[in-house]
Design an enzyme around this catalytic site. Structure first.
Site, PDB file in Angstrom:
ATOM      1  N   ASP A 113       5.917  -2.055 -13.244  1.00 52.61           N
ATOM      2  CA  ASP A 113       5.958  -0.856 -12.483  1.00 52.61           C
ATOM      3  C   ASP A 113       7.527  -1.275 -11.497  1.00 52.61           C
ATOM      4  O   ASP A 113       8.301  -0.075 -11.563  1.00 52.61           O
ATOM      5  CB  ASP A 113       5.154  -0.793 -12.108  1.00 52.61           C
ATOM      6  CG  ASP A 113       4.477  -1.535 -11.033  1.00 52.61           C
ATOM      7  OD1 ASP A 113       5.230  -2.865 -11.319  1.00 52.61           O
ATOM      8  OD2 ASP A 113       3.456  -1.304 -10.595  1.00 52.61           O
ATOM      9  N   ASP A 116      10.306  -5.472  -6.253  1.00 55.77           N
ATOM     10  CA  ASP A 116      10.821  -5.446  -4.724  1.00 55.77           C
ATOM     11  C   ASP A 116      11.779  -7.050  -4.645  1.00 55.77           C
ATOM     12  O   ASP A 116      12.675  -6.899  -5.043  1.00 55.77           O
ATOM     13  CB  ASP A 116       9.745  -5.333  -3.871  1.00 55.77           C
ATOM     14  CG  ASP A 116      10.223  -5.652  -2.683  1.00 55.77           C
ATOM     15  OD1 ASP A 116      11.255  -5.023  -2.007  1.00 55.77           O
ATOM     16  OD2 ASP A 116       9.594  -5.147  -1.937  1.00 55.77           O
ATOM     17  N   LYS A 144      14.051  -2.112  -6.574  1.00 58.81           N
ATOM     18  CA  LYS A 144      14.400  -2.170  -5.449  1.00 58.81           C
ATOM     19  C   LYS A 144      15.623  -2.745  -5.532  1.00 58.81           C
ATOM     20  O   LYS A 144      16.464  -3.985  -5.531  1.00 58.81           O
ATOM     21  CB  LYS A 144      13.549  -2.144  -4.220  1.00 58.81           C
ATOM     22  CG  LYS A 144      12.473  -1.403  -3.855  1.00 58.81           C
ATOM     23  CD  LYS A 144      11.777  -1.897  -3.463  1.00 58.81           C
ATOM     24  CE  LYS A 144      10.344  -0.856  -2.856  1.00 58.81           C
ATOM     25  NZ  LYS A 144       9.513  -0.672  -2.375  1.00 58.81           N
ATOM     26  N   PHE A 165       9.138   2.066   0.342  1.00 61.64           N
ATOM     27  CA  PHE A 165       7.749   2.043  -0.156  1.00 61.64           C
ATOM     28  C   PHE A 165       7.534   3.805  -0.802  1.00 61.64           C
ATOM     29  O   PHE A 165       7.696   4.634  -0.434  1.00 61.64           O
ATOM     30  CB  PHE A 165       6.683   1.674   1.089  1.00 61.64           C
ATOM     31  CG  PHE A 165       5.556   1.151  -0.110  1.00 61.64           C
ATOM     32  CD1 PHE A 165       5.633   0.358  -0.370  1.00 61.64           C
ATOM     33  CD2 PHE A 165       4.457   2.325  -0.393  1.00 61.64           C
ATOM     34  CE1 PHE A 165       4.700  -0.549  -1.336  1.00 61.64           C
ATOM     35  CE2 PHE A 165       2.906   1.782  -0.647  1.00 61.64           C
ATOM     36  CZ  PHE A 165       3.277   0.750  -1.470  1.00 61.64           C
TER      37      PHE A 165
HETATM   38  P1  5GP Z   1       7.435  -8.468  -5.487  1.00 62.71           P
HETATM   39  O1  5GP Z   1       6.978  -9.566  -5.666  1.00 62.71           O
HETATM   40  O2  5GP Z   1       8.616  -7.688  -6.484  1.00 62.71           O
HETATM   41  O3  5GP Z   1       7.772  -8.631  -4.323  1.00 62.71           O
HETATM   42  O4  5GP Z   1       6.632  -7.105  -6.154  1.00 62.71           O
HETATM   43  C1  5GP Z   1       6.057  -6.525  -6.374  1.00 62.71           C
HETATM   44  C2  5GP Z   1       4.628  -5.587  -6.445  1.00 62.71           C
HETATM   45  O5  5GP Z   1       4.313  -4.841  -5.688  1.00 62.71           O
HETATM   46  C3  5GP Z   1       4.644  -4.721  -7.774  1.00 62.71           C
HETATM   47  O6  5GP Z   1       4.166  -5.148  -8.780  1.00 62.71           O
HETATM   48  C4  5GP Z   1       3.666  -3.210  -6.668  1.00 62.71           C
HETATM   49  O7  5GP Z   1       2.846  -3.648  -6.471  1.00 62.71           O
HETATM   50  C5  5GP Z   1       4.238  -3.719  -5.025  1.00 62.71           C
HETATM   51  N1  5GP Z   1       5.359  -3.192  -5.153  1.00 62.71           N
HETATM   52  C6  5GP Z   1       6.573  -3.360  -4.346  1.00 62.71           C
HETATM   53  N2  5GP Z   1       7.041  -2.212  -4.459  1.00 62.71           N
HETATM   54  C7  5GP Z   1       6.210  -1.104  -3.974  1.00 62.71           C
HETATM   55  C8  5GP Z   1       6.418  -0.059  -3.450  1.00 62.71           C
HETATM   56  O8  5GP Z   1       7.905   0.707  -3.226  1.00 62.71           O
HETATM   57  N3  5GP Z   1       5.159   1.075  -3.304  1.00 62.71           N
HETATM   58  C9  5GP Z   1       4.031   0.241  -3.867  1.00 62.71           C
HETATM   59  N4  5GP Z   1       3.557   1.404  -4.900  1.00 62.71           N
HETATM   60  N5  5GP Z   1       4.395  -0.662  -4.747  1.00 62.71           N
HETATM   61  C10 5GP Z   1       5.635  -1.580  -4.424  1.00 62.71           C
END
Ligand code: 5GP
Length: 189
Positions: A113, A116, A144, A165
């Site tokens: 999905d 970040d 992002k 977010f």
């Molecule tokens: P990362 O490990 O890349 O920092 O975070 C990935 C996970 O964090 C995504 O699979 C999602 O579950 C959650 N996440 C990161 N940013 C967002 C956001 O803006 N909205 C939502 N709903 N979930 C996010």
């Protein structure tokens, strides 16, 4: 028929006081997903492809993109829990549901999905490589821009967004808002 809409937006009333601006609307999502599906179809012609959807956030994306890929394909799902707060993942990932299918003769395409920091995806890519599939690539709906803490190879990207977010189209905040048809910023205060 009660469409549960207040005013002139498509935001259901239960969500109206928490949502900020619209980031990507339903039509744009549909167009982009069909474009990605066409690209994937071209790239994977003649190959055995296994889509690995990452639950729960990528559930709608997996369902929609799989129907835009005109190839025989298999689908499987993983669920991961990332330790952290409701809005920040820590990168320490726990597998809650593992794959059901064997990867040894498959070209794996991860359907994710949102990226970040990139820590969750980086973990998943390594985890899947270690099962020795023929290849591992990633298709991510949202990235992002500039937030990644690790180098990542993401072959297909839907949209690059700013560091806010977002919720909707599968993305939640405390398990709510996944069922919104479009993607919105969330007011966190
Ligand atoms: P990362 O490990 O890349 O920092 O975070 C990935 C996970 O964090 C995504 O699979 C999602 O579950 C959650 N996440 C990161 N940013 C967002 C956001 O803006 N909205 C939502 N709903 N979930 C996010």
């Amino acid at each position: 028929m009660n469409l549960d809409n207040n005013g002139d937006s498509d935001i259901p009333s239960f969500a109206q006081n928490r949502l900020g601006s619209l980031v990507i609307d339903e039509n744009l999502l549909t167009k982009k997903i069909s474009q990605l599906g066409r690209e994937i179809t071209q790239d994977y012609l003649g190959r055995k492809i296994l889509l690995v959807g990452v639950l729960k956030g990528a559930a709608y994306f997996m369902s929609d993109i799989s129907r835009q890929i005109s190839l025989p394909l298999q689908m499987d799902y993983m669920a991961v829990a990332s330790y952290g707060t409701a809005t920040k993942s820590s990168g320490v990932v726990r597998i809650v549901k593992d794959l059901d299918l064997d990867l040894s003769d498959k070209h794996v395409l991860i359907i994710e999905d949102i990226v970040d920091s990139g820590l969750t995806l980086s973990y998943l890519q390594k985890y899947l490589y270690a099962k020795h599939p023929l290849s591992v690539e990633t298709c991510c709906l949202l990235v992002k821009t500039g937030n990644q803490k690790v180098d990542l190879d993401i072959k297909y990207i839907g949209f690059e967004i700013t560091n806010e977010f977002v919720v909707g189209y599968g993305l939640d905040y405390n398990e709510i808002y996944r069922n919104l048809k479009s993607i919105y910023k969330l007011n966190l205060d």
